[in-house]
Write a protein that holds these residues in place. Sequence first.
Motif, PDB file in Angstrom:
ATOM      1  N   SER A   1       4.527  12.575   5.557  1.00  0.00           N
ATOM      2  CA  SER A   1       5.132  13.408   4.517  1.00  0.00           C
ATOM      3  C   SER A   1       6.649  13.392   4.605  1.00  0.00           C
ATOM      4  O   SER A   1       7.238  13.046   5.640  1.00  0.00           O
ATOM      5  CB  SER A   1       4.632  14.853   4.646  1.00  0.00           C
ATOM      6  N   SER A   2       7.282  13.803   3.527  1.00  0.00           N
ATOM      7  CA  SER A   2       8.739  13.852   3.450  1.00  0.00           C
ATOM      8  C   SER A   2       9.300  14.914   4.381  1.00  0.00           C
ATOM      9  O   SER A   2       8.708  15.983   4.562  1.00  0.00           O
ATOM     10  CB  SER A   2       9.166  14.142   2.013  1.00  0.00           C
ATOM     11  N   SER A   3      10.455  14.631   4.944  1.00  0.00           N
ATOM     12  CA  SER A   3      11.133  15.624   5.777  1.00  0.00           C
ATOM     13  C   SER A   3      11.582  16.815   4.943  1.00  0.00           C
ATOM     14  O   SER A   3      11.803  17.906   5.476  1.00  0.00           O
ATOM     15  CB  SER A   3      12.351  14.996   6.462  1.00  0.00           C
ATOM     16  N   GLN A   4      11.711  16.619   3.634  1.00  0.00           N
ATOM     17  CA  GLN A   4      12.159  17.684   2.742  1.00  0.00           C
ATOM     18  C   GLN A   4      11.005  18.536   2.216  1.00  0.00           C
ATOM     19  O   GLN A   4      11.183  19.708   1.917  1.00  0.00           O
ATOM     20  CB  GLN A   4      12.923  17.077   1.550  1.00  0.00           C
ATOM     21  N   ASP A   5       9.824  17.916   2.100  1.00  0.00           N
ATOM     22  CA  ASP A   5       8.679  18.625   1.511  1.00  0.00           C
ATOM     23  C   ASP A   5       7.389  18.058   2.096  1.00  0.00           C
ATOM     24  O   ASP A   5       7.036  16.919   1.823  1.00  0.00           O
ATOM     25  CB  ASP A   5       8.691  18.460  -0.020  1.00  0.00           C
ATOM     26  N   ARG A   6       6.693  18.838   2.896  1.00  0.00           N
ATOM     27  CA  ARG A   6       5.479  18.346   3.552  1.00  0.00           C
ATOM     28  C   ARG A   6       4.369  18.003   2.569  1.00  0.00           C
ATOM     29  O   ARG A   6       3.421  17.310   2.915  1.00  0.00           O
ATOM     30  CB  ARG A   6       4.960  19.382   4.554  1.00  0.00           C
ATOM     31  N   ASN A   7       4.465  18.457   1.334  1.00  0.00           N
ATOM     32  CA  ASN A   7       3.451  18.130   0.333  1.00  0.00           C
ATOM     33  C   ASN A   7       3.745  16.830  -0.406  1.00  0.00           C
ATOM     34  O   ASN A   7       2.941  16.388  -1.222  1.00  0.00           O
ATOM     35  CB  ASN A   7       3.314  19.278  -0.679  1.00  0.00           C
ATOM     36  N   THR A   8       4.903  16.233  -0.141  1.00  0.00           N
ATOM     37  CA  THR A   8       5.264  14.967  -0.764  1.00  0.00           C
ATOM     38  C   THR A   8       4.958  13.818   0.185  1.00  0.00           C
ATOM     39  O   THR A   8       5.543  13.715   1.267  1.00  0.00           O
ATOM     40  CB  THR A   8       6.759  14.942  -1.130  1.00  0.00           C
ATOM     41  N   ALA A   9       4.025  12.965  -0.207  1.00  0.00           N
ATOM     42  CA  ALA A   9       3.629  11.847   0.640  1.00  0.00           C
ATOM     43  C   ALA A   9       4.637  10.710   0.536  1.00  0.00           C
ATOM     44  O   ALA A   9       5.024  10.306  -0.566  1.00  0.00           O
ATOM     45  CB  ALA A   9       2.246  11.352   0.244  1.00  0.00           C
TER      46      ALA A   9
ATOM     47  N   SER B   1      -9.021   6.135  -0.761  1.00  0.00           N
ATOM     48  CA  SER B   1      -7.717   5.797  -1.339  1.00  0.00           C
ATOM     49  C   SER B   1      -7.579   6.344  -2.753  1.00  0.00           C
ATOM     50  O   SER B   1      -6.492   6.782  -3.155  1.00  0.00           O
ATOM     51  CB  SER B   1      -7.507   4.279  -1.317  1.00  0.00           C
ATOM     52  N   ARG B   2      -8.664   6.347  -3.513  1.00  0.00           N
ATOM     53  CA  ARG B   2      -8.624   6.937  -4.853  1.00  0.00           C
ATOM     54  C   ARG B   2      -8.429   8.450  -4.783  1.00  0.00           C
ATOM     55  O   ARG B   2      -7.732   9.039  -5.627  1.00  0.00           O
ATOM     56  CB  ARG B   2      -9.910   6.609  -5.620  1.00  0.00           C
ATOM     57  N   GLU B   3      -9.028   9.063  -3.773  1.00  0.00           N
ATOM     58  CA  GLU B   3      -8.890  10.509  -3.601  1.00  0.00           C
ATOM     59  C   GLU B   3      -7.459  10.883  -3.217  1.00  0.00           C
ATOM     60  O   GLU B   3      -6.867  11.825  -3.780  1.00  0.00           O
ATOM     61  CB  GLU B   3      -9.857  10.985  -2.518  1.00  0.00           C
ATOM     62  N   LEU B   4      -6.890  10.158  -2.248  1.00  0.00           N
ATOM     63  CA  LEU B   4      -5.570  10.499  -1.740  1.00  0.00           C
ATOM     64  C   LEU B   4      -4.435   9.967  -2.597  1.00  0.00           C
ATOM     65  O   LEU B   4      -3.342  10.543  -2.610  1.00  0.00           O
ATOM     66  CB  LEU B   4      -5.414   9.962  -0.309  1.00  0.00           C
ATOM     67  N   ASN B   5      -4.678   8.864  -3.281  1.00  0.00           N
ATOM     68  CA  ASN B   5      -3.599   8.143  -3.966  1.00  0.00           C
ATOM     69  C   ASN B   5      -4.114   7.579  -5.288  1.00  0.00           C
ATOM     70  O   ASN B   5      -4.143   6.360  -5.496  1.00  0.00           O
ATOM     71  CB  ASN B   5      -3.118   7.012  -3.044  1.00  0.00           C
ATOM     72  N   PRO B   6      -4.528   8.443  -6.219  1.00  0.00           N
ATOM     73  CA  PRO B   6      -5.232   7.977  -7.426  1.00  0.00           C
ATOM     74  C   PRO B   6      -4.416   7.044  -8.311  1.00  0.00           C
ATOM     75  O   PRO B   6      -4.979   6.175  -8.975  1.00  0.00           O
ATOM     76  CB  PRO B   6      -5.564   9.290  -8.152  1.00  0.00           C
ATOM     77  N   ASN B   7      -3.100   7.195  -8.304  1.00  0.00           N
ATOM     78  CA  ASN B   7      -2.254   6.355  -9.159  1.00  0.00           C
ATOM     79  C   ASN B   7      -1.590   5.217  -8.393  1.00  0.00           C
ATOM     80  O   ASN B   7      -0.726   4.527  -8.948  1.00  0.00           O
ATOM     81  CB  ASN B   7      -1.176   7.223  -9.820  1.00  0.00           C
ATOM     82  N   SER B   8      -1.989   5.027  -7.140  1.00  0.00           N
ATOM     83  CA  SER B   8      -1.372   4.007  -6.276  1.00  0.00           C
ATOM     84  C   SER B   8       0.141   4.145  -6.222  1.00  0.00           C
ATOM     85  O   SER B   8       0.874   3.157  -6.088  1.00  0.00           O
ATOM     86  CB  SER B   8      -1.755   2.590  -6.753  1.00  0.00           C
ATOM     87  N   SER B   9       0.626   5.376  -6.303  1.00  0.00           N
ATOM     88  CA  SER B   9       2.070   5.618  -6.309  1.00  0.00           C
ATOM     89  C   SER B   9       2.661   5.741  -4.912  1.00  0.00           C
ATOM     90  O   SER B   9       3.878   5.645  -4.732  1.00  0.00           O
ATOM     91  CB  SER B   9       2.372   6.898  -7.094  1.00  0.00           C
ATOM     92  N   VAL B  10       1.799   5.945  -3.899  1.00  0.00           N
ATOM     93  CA  VAL B  10       2.255   6.103  -2.518  1.00  0.00           C
ATOM     94  C   VAL B  10       1.958   4.818  -1.743  1.00  0.00           C
ATOM     95  O   VAL B  10       0.825   4.332  -1.757  1.00  0.00           O
ATOM     96  CB  VAL B  10       1.554   7.298  -1.840  1.00  0.00           C
ATOM     97  N   PRO B  11       2.941   4.241  -1.057  1.00  0.00           N
ATOM     98  CA  PRO B  11       2.695   3.030  -0.269  1.00  0.00           C
ATOM     99  C   PRO B  11       1.624   3.274   0.794  1.00  0.00           C
ATOM    100  O   PRO B  11       1.562   4.348   1.404  1.00  0.00           O
ATOM    101  CB  PRO B  11       4.057   2.742   0.364  1.00  0.00           C
ATOM    102  N   GLU B  12       0.784   2.250   1.010  1.00  0.00           N
ATOM    103  CA  GLU B  12      -0.322   2.345   1.964  1.00  0.00           C
ATOM    104  C   GLU B  12      -0.214   1.234   3.006  1.00  0.00           C
ATOM    105  O   GLU B  12       0.078   0.082   2.675  1.00  0.00           O
ATOM    106  CB  GLU B  12      -1.660   2.253   1.225  1.00  0.00           C
ATOM    107  N   ILE B  13      -0.468   1.592   4.263  1.00  0.00           N
ATOM    108  CA  ILE B  13      -0.377   0.666   5.390  1.00  0.00           C
ATOM    109  C   ILE B  13      -1.705   0.715   6.138  1.00  0.00           C
ATOM    110  O   ILE B  13      -2.242   1.801   6.398  1.00  0.00           O
ATOM    111  CB  ILE B  13       0.791   1.042   6.319  1.00  0.00           C
ATOM    112  N   ILE B  14      -2.239  -0.440   6.505  1.00  0.00           N
ATOM    113  CA  ILE B  14      -3.593  -0.554   7.041  1.00  0.00           C
ATOM    114  C   ILE B  14      -3.549  -1.052   8.485  1.00  0.00           C
ATOM    115  O   ILE B  14      -2.794  -1.978   8.810  1.00  0.00           O
ATOM    116  CB  ILE B  14      -4.445  -1.520   6.198  1.00  0.00           C
ATOM    117  N   PHE B  15      -4.409  -0.472   9.331  1.00  0.00           N
ATOM    118  CA  PHE B  15      -4.498  -0.879  10.734  1.00  0.00           C
ATOM    119  C   PHE B  15      -5.963  -1.118  11.110  1.00  0.00           C
ATOM    120  O   PHE B  15      -6.829  -0.271  10.854  1.00  0.00           O
ATOM    121  CB  PHE B  15      -3.943   0.217  11.653  1.00  0.00           C
ATOM    122  N   TRP B  16      -6.245  -2.271  11.699  1.00  0.00           N
ATOM    123  CA  TRP B  16      -7.512  -2.499  12.392  1.00  0.00           C
ATOM    124  C   TRP B  16      -7.287  -3.528  13.484  1.00  0.00           C
ATOM    125  O   TRP B  16      -6.204  -4.123  13.570  1.00  0.00           O
ATOM    126  CB  TRP B  16      -8.642  -2.879  11.433  1.00  0.00           C
TER     127      TRP B  16
END
Length: 396
Positions: free
Chosen positions: A224-232, A262-277
């Motif tokens: 989350s943003s340092s300015q707003d914890r609700n902003t991813a 991913s659809r639940e958390l980021n429905p518009n694909s507006s937040v960058p996503e990083i994958i780990f396995w």
Amino acid sequence: MNHNVIQPMDGRMFFTCLCLLFQLISTVGFGRSAEQKEAPSTTFGLRTVRRNYVEGKQRRSSFKMAIFADLHFGENAWTRWGPHQDVKSIKVMSTVLDHEIPDFVVYLGDVITANNVAVGNASLYWDQALSPTRERGIPWATVFGNHDDAPFEWPLEWFSSRGIPHTSCNLLNSSVSGEEDDCFRGTPRIELMKNEIENNTLSHSRNGPKELWPSISNYALQVSSSQDRNTAVALLYFLDSGGGSYPKVISRAQAQWFKHKSRELNPNSSVPEIIFWHIPNKAFKMVAPKSRIHKPCIGSINKERVDSQEAEMGIMKLLLKRSSVKAVFVGHNHGLDWCCPYEKLWLCFARHTGYGGYGHWARGARILEITEQPFSLKSWIRMECGHVHSEVLLSS
């Protein structure tokens, strides 16, 4: 990934290793009530940090992660060589953490070599691997690799004329008849994760949905943003790529879980996503450099072929459909540390961090840095000697 070389053992070596194990139990400890917790149900908790850039004339918010891959704690634990490698691995992690001072650490699988661990609870070694990060008060998350719950492999040397040695847990449990068998039953993924979560307030690891069993480490975290914890600012997805107690694969059920999550958390694909396995999939084979590493790939070692998962069950198609997915990070291959573009995202190997496991290449760790405004994702490799190389801009 691990290619074992079994070293011979004599009585003095075993006594040394036994003392090291007792020291580990007393130093690391277990069951500390002050650190017990329930696994959080939300994805919140990680925030970017305001930092000075350009000689202190500019302040931006960023989030820095260190990736520790293939530590292989507990390998050849009955020899002098094995415990010595764990000490060296701790030094590598400590060097990286003290140079980079990251906000978060990702343990990218093969934290332990369970097929070499002859103790009743492999979490003793797991906890030791977490200790440099925990001691510095840095939060972390873990994902499983193929060796973390692999069945115990009986060393052939134990059946030589010297006979099978007393294992440390035989001695610890010698007053309880029949408990010796617990030394070799292994510690399941679910138990390793449970022990980590319950005993560490800094752990952000999760038990994934029960319907994905035997796969365990499937979860998402929000930065989350340092300015707003609700902003991813970014979403981190962790997937269990199998191996050990079941096949090396990301299942169709896991792929569908990612699709819905991913659809639940980021429905518009507006937040960058990083994958780990942990284990690379077949896409890594497609982009792998043939010999030397040339642009657009960035890296320093390309010393082996990609050892990929056994099958593709749909996860890569889903990732490619999402414009928000920026990169996938894996470990497993100790002799690879490159990043290569694959269509609209990047595929990256971490750097082999631990002295357990095969290979004589210098150890280090991949570092990731997310910058908030404007968004960017950079990566580089920090070596155990302190040197930095292979910096690459993965997204901007």
